[in-house]
Enzyme design. Sequence first.
Site, PDB file in Angstrom:
ATOM      1  N   HIS A 276      -2.242  -5.364   1.577  1.00  0.00           N
ATOM      2  CA  HIS A 276      -3.526  -6.058   1.386  1.00  0.00           C
ATOM      3  C   HIS A 276      -3.217  -7.494   0.979  1.00  0.00           C
ATOM      4  O   HIS A 276      -2.266  -7.728   0.231  1.00  0.00           O
ATOM      5  CB  HIS A 276      -4.341  -5.402   0.256  1.00  0.00           C
ATOM      6  CG  HIS A 276      -5.457  -6.289  -0.222  1.00  0.00           C
ATOM      7  ND1 HIS A 276      -6.678  -6.326   0.405  1.00  0.00           N
ATOM      8  CD2 HIS A 276      -5.503  -7.228  -1.209  1.00  0.00           C
ATOM      9  CE1 HIS A 276      -7.443  -7.238  -0.193  1.00  0.00           C
ATOM     10  NE2 HIS A 276      -6.751  -7.792  -1.180  1.00  0.00           N
TER      11      HIS A 276
ATOM     12  N   ASN B 215      -2.061   0.282   6.851  1.00  0.00           N
ATOM     13  CA  ASN B 215      -1.501  -0.949   7.394  1.00  0.00           C
ATOM     14  C   ASN B 215      -0.666  -1.728   6.380  1.00  0.00           C
ATOM     15  O   ASN B 215      -0.521  -2.926   6.460  1.00  0.00           O
ATOM     16  CB  ASN B 215      -2.611  -1.805   8.024  1.00  0.00           C
ATOM     17  CG  ASN B 215      -3.699  -2.138   7.043  1.00  0.00           C
ATOM     18  OD1 ASN B 215      -3.575  -1.837   5.852  1.00  0.00           O
ATOM     19  ND2 ASN B 215      -4.748  -2.775   7.512  1.00  0.00           N
TER      20      ASN B 215
ATOM     21  N   TYR C 209     -12.404  -1.968  -3.378  1.00  0.00           N
ATOM     22  CA  TYR C 209     -12.902  -2.015  -2.002  1.00  0.00           C
ATOM     23  C   TYR C 209     -14.415  -1.841  -1.922  1.00  0.00           C
ATOM     24  O   TYR C 209     -14.933  -1.427  -0.875  1.00  0.00           O
ATOM     25  CB  TYR C 209     -12.190  -0.956  -1.157  1.00  0.00           C
ATOM     26  CG  TYR C 209     -10.810  -1.389  -0.683  1.00  0.00           C
ATOM     27  CD1 TYR C 209     -10.656  -2.493   0.157  1.00  0.00           C
ATOM     28  CD2 TYR C 209      -9.667  -0.689  -1.051  1.00  0.00           C
ATOM     29  CE1 TYR C 209      -9.414  -2.892   0.608  1.00  0.00           C
ATOM     30  CE2 TYR C 209      -8.405  -1.082  -0.594  1.00  0.00           C
ATOM     31  CZ  TYR C 209      -8.291  -2.187   0.236  1.00  0.00           C
ATOM     32  OH  TYR C 209      -7.061  -2.577   0.692  1.00  0.00           O
TER      33      TYR C 209
ATOM     34  N   GLU D 192      -9.545 -10.794  -7.636  1.00  0.00           N
ATOM     35  CA  GLU D 192      -8.628  -9.654  -7.474  1.00  0.00           C
ATOM     36  C   GLU D 192      -7.456  -9.751  -8.449  1.00  0.00           C
ATOM     37  O   GLU D 192      -7.053  -8.746  -9.047  1.00  0.00           O
ATOM     38  CB  GLU D 192      -8.142  -9.594  -6.018  1.00  0.00           C
ATOM     39  CG  GLU D 192      -9.273  -9.237  -5.056  1.00  0.00           C
ATOM     40  CD  GLU D 192      -8.892  -9.315  -3.584  1.00  0.00           C
ATOM     41  OE1 GLU D 192      -7.738  -9.685  -3.258  1.00  0.00           O
ATOM     42  OE2 GLU D 192      -9.755  -8.996  -2.743  1.00  0.00           O
TER      43      GLU D 192
ATOM     44  N   LYS E 165       0.819  -1.216   0.000  1.00  0.00           N
ATOM     45  CA  LYS E 165       0.000   0.000   0.000  1.00  0.00           C
ATOM     46  C   LYS E 165       0.857   1.273   0.000  1.00  0.00           C
ATOM     47  O   LYS E 165       2.051   1.242   0.327  1.00  0.00           O
ATOM     48  CB  LYS E 165      -0.926  -0.027   1.218  1.00  0.00           C
ATOM     49  CG  LYS E 165      -1.993  -1.137   1.176  1.00  0.00           C
ATOM     50  CD  LYS E 165      -2.897  -1.016   2.391  1.00  0.00           C
ATOM     51  CE  LYS E 165      -4.034  -2.019   2.366  1.00  0.00           C
ATOM     52  NZ  LYS E 165      -4.952  -1.831   3.509  1.00  0.00           N
TER      53      LYS E 165
END
Length: 139
Positions: free
Chosen positions: A116, A113, A50, A127, A10
Amino acid sequence: MTERTFSIIKPDATRRNLTGAINAVIEAAGLRIVAQRRVHLTEAQAKKFYEVHAERPFYGELVAQMTAEPVVVQVLEGENAVAKYREVMGATNPANADEGTIRKQFALSIGENSVHGSDSLENAKIEIEQFFTEDQIVG
Ligand code: ADP
């Protein structure tokens, strides 16, 4: 069983130049990076990715964070890759993540965080197809 899972490094991590450090944890866990590309997500891509969280209060912030800087999208391959990578990532909230996990080591907060990872084999397939064609995945 050999599986493939989908991973994103990320923006909070790419911004801090942690791509290599995170890849080292992934590889040390026995997962192989069989496809990898750096991409700056558009708002439309992040919203679609998302969309299961569209009704959650953090959705707007999540989309903003995911589009703020480039990400690295990856396909990881290995024995039980989906569950294995969830283990290697650690809990969503880094405060609850186990020692040695990516999120324990690198995450800034529950939102930022660092990584993913797909939560099921079915979602992994969906995905992966959003970002890679089969010929771009070299196992
Ligand atoms: P995971 O990424 O561990 O599968 P979720 O699917 O529940 O976790 O959430 C997707 C992402 O949304 C998280 O990784 C995190 O970036 C963000 N997120 C989840 N819960 C919160 C929250 N309470 N506040 C802010 N961001 C959150």
